[in-house]
Scaffold this motif. Sequence first.
Motif, short mmCIF file in Angstrom:
data_model
loop_
_atom_site.label_atom_id
_atom_site.label_comp_id
_atom_site.label_asym_id
_atom_site.label_seq_id
_atom_site.Cartn_x
_atom_site.Cartn_y
_atom_site.Cartn_z
N ILE A 72 0.83 -1.21 0.00
CA ILE A 72 0.00 0.00 0.00
C ILE A 72 0.86 1.25 0.00
N LYS A 73 1.95 1.26 0.74
CA LYS A 73 2.78 2.46 0.84
C LYS A 73 3.41 2.85 -0.49
N ASP A 74 3.42 1.92 -1.44
CA ASP A 74 3.98 2.24 -2.75
C ASP A 74 3.00 3.02 -3.63
N PHE A 75 1.83 3.34 -3.10
CA PHE A 75 0.88 4.23 -3.78
C PHE A 75 0.97 5.66 -3.22
N SER A 76 1.97 5.95 -2.42
CA SER A 76 2.07 7.25 -1.76
C SER A 76 2.19 8.38 -2.77
N LEU A 77 1.79 9.58 -2.36
CA LEU A 77 1.89 10.75 -3.23
C LEU A 77 3.32 10.98 -3.70
N HIS A 102 -7.44 14.90 -13.82
CA HIS A 102 -8.81 14.74 -13.34
C HIS A 102 -8.84 13.80 -12.14
N ASP A 103 -9.68 14.14 -11.16
CA ASP A 103 -9.94 13.26 -10.03
C ASP A 103 -8.62 12.90 -9.33
N TRP A 104 -8.32 11.62 -9.13
CA TRP A 104 -7.09 11.24 -8.44
C TRP A 104 -5.85 11.64 -9.21
N GLY A 105 -5.98 11.75 -10.53
CA GLY A 105 -4.85 12.27 -11.30
C GLY A 105 -4.49 13.67 -10.85
N SER A 106 -5.52 14.46 -10.54
CA SER A 106 -5.30 15.82 -10.06
C SER A 106 -4.76 15.82 -8.63
N ILE A 107 -5.33 14.99 -7.79
CA ILE A 107 -4.85 14.91 -6.40
C ILE A 107 -3.36 14.60 -6.38
N GLN A 108 -2.94 13.59 -7.15
CA GLN A 108 -1.53 13.23 -7.13
C GLN A 108 -0.66 14.26 -7.83
N SER A 109 -1.21 14.96 -8.83
CA SER A 109 -0.43 15.98 -9.54
C SER A 109 -0.12 17.18 -8.65
N TRP A 110 -0.99 17.46 -7.68
CA TRP A 110 -0.72 18.56 -6.75
C TRP A 110 0.61 18.35 -6.02
N ARG A 213 -5.89 4.43 0.48
CA ARG A 213 -5.37 3.87 1.73
C ARG A 213 -3.98 4.40 2.08
N ALA A 214 -3.21 4.73 1.06
CA ALA A 214 -1.84 5.19 1.31
C ALA A 214 -1.76 6.66 1.68
N ASN A 215 -2.80 7.45 1.35
CA ASN A 215 -2.64 8.90 1.41
C ASN A 215 -3.64 9.68 2.25
N PHE A 216 -4.89 9.25 2.32
CA PHE A 216 -5.90 10.11 2.93
C PHE A 216 -5.66 10.37 4.41
N ILE A 217 -5.46 9.34 5.17
CA ILE A 217 -5.29 9.53 6.62
C ILE A 217 -4.02 10.33 6.93
N ARG A 222 -2.23 15.18 9.05
CA ARG A 222 -0.98 15.94 9.17
C ARG A 222 -0.75 16.75 7.89
N PRO A 223 -1.60 17.74 7.63
CA PRO A 223 -1.44 18.52 6.39
C PRO A 223 -0.18 19.36 6.39
N ARG A 224 0.36 19.53 5.19
CA ARG A 224 1.57 20.33 4.99
C ARG A 224 1.22 21.61 4.24
N GLU A 225 2.00 22.64 4.45
CA GLU A 225 1.83 23.87 3.69
C GLU A 225 2.47 23.68 2.32
N ARG A 226 1.63 23.68 1.26
CA ARG A 226 2.11 23.38 -0.09
C ARG A 226 1.69 24.51 -1.03
N TYR A 227 2.66 25.22 -1.59
CA TYR A 227 2.37 26.35 -2.47
C TYR A 227 2.68 25.98 -3.92
N ALA A 228 1.80 26.38 -4.82
CA ALA A 228 1.95 26.04 -6.23
C ALA A 228 3.14 26.76 -6.85
#
Length: 289
Positions: A72-77, A102-110, A213-217, A222-228
Motif C-alpha cells: 500500500i505504501k507504494d501508492f504514496s503521493l 482529473h480526479d485522483w490524477g489531479s490529487i496526485q499531480s498537486w 489507503r496510502a494517502n488520505f489519513i 498531518r497537512p503540509r503547507e504546499r504552495y503552487a
Amino acid sequence: MQFQSHWIKTQDGQKLYAKTWGDENKPALVLVHGYPDNQEVWEPIIEQLISDYYIVTYDVRGAGQSSIPKRIKDFSLQKLSQDLASVTQALLADRAYHLAAHDWGSIQSWESVTDPQFSRKILSFSTISGPCLDHAAFWMRKQFSSDKGKFFKQLAKSWYILAFHLPVVAPTVWHFFSPERWSKMLEQLEHQKNLPKNENISADGQYGIGLYRANFIPRLTRPRERYAICPVQAIVLQRDNFVSPELINEMPNWVKDFSKVEIDANHWAVVSKPKQIAEQIKQFIISKS
C-alpha cells in the motif's frame, strides 16, 4: 488517432505504460487520469487537442496496463510524483510541459505542482475535481470551526473514502462491476448515453483503492503547507457528486496565479463534456504561453 506506445521504468521498479500523441514539435501537454479510470478516459479530449499539442498520457501505477504495487505504501503521493518525473523525463527529456489532470490524477499531480523541483518543468496546471489533500485538510478544519454545515456536506459526499478503507469488502465489490454495468452507472451520473467504456474497470477499481489507503489519513491528519510553483486553473464541475465545488475556495490561499472556470457538468465531465473541458485547457495554456 495514432499514438506511440512506451514502457517507463520508475525509480522503485514499477513499469508504467505510456502513450504519446501528435506532433512532437508542438507544445507538450501531459494528461493524468483519475480513479477508477486509466489513460483511455482522455481519448475524447485528445481528439480535440491533438492538432495543437504533443500529448503524453500514461496508466498510473495500479491502473490499465501498468504494474501493480504489492505494498500500500507504494501508492504514496511521493511515489506518484516520482512517476510523473520518470514519464516526462523519458518522453520529454528536459522540455517543459503543461499539465492537466482529473480526479485522483489531479490529487496526485498537486504533489508535483507544489514541489519546487518541478518549477522549471510544469508551465501550467488545469485541475479537475481533485484538490490537494493538504489544502483540503486545512479547508475542512476551517469549516469545522466556522461552518459545520459545509464541513458535513463535504463529508457526506466523501462517504466512499471510508468505504475504500474496509480491508476485504472494498476490493471484493469491484469484482461485480463489468464494463457494461459501470457504463450504465456513468450514464446515470452524467445523464448521457454512449459514453466510452472502460474494459478494465474491475481491475482499475480493485487495485486503485491503494491510492486512498496510502494517502488520505496521513495527509488529512498531518497537512503540509504546499504552495503552487506554476499558474493553476480550477475547472469546477457544478454538479459534481463527489467533490464539493466549495473546496476550490481554499486554492487561492496556496496559488499565486489562480483562475477558475465553471462548467455545468457532473464528475466525469472528461467523457461527457470533452469539447468543453478541452477548450478550457487550451484557452488556459494560451493565456499562460
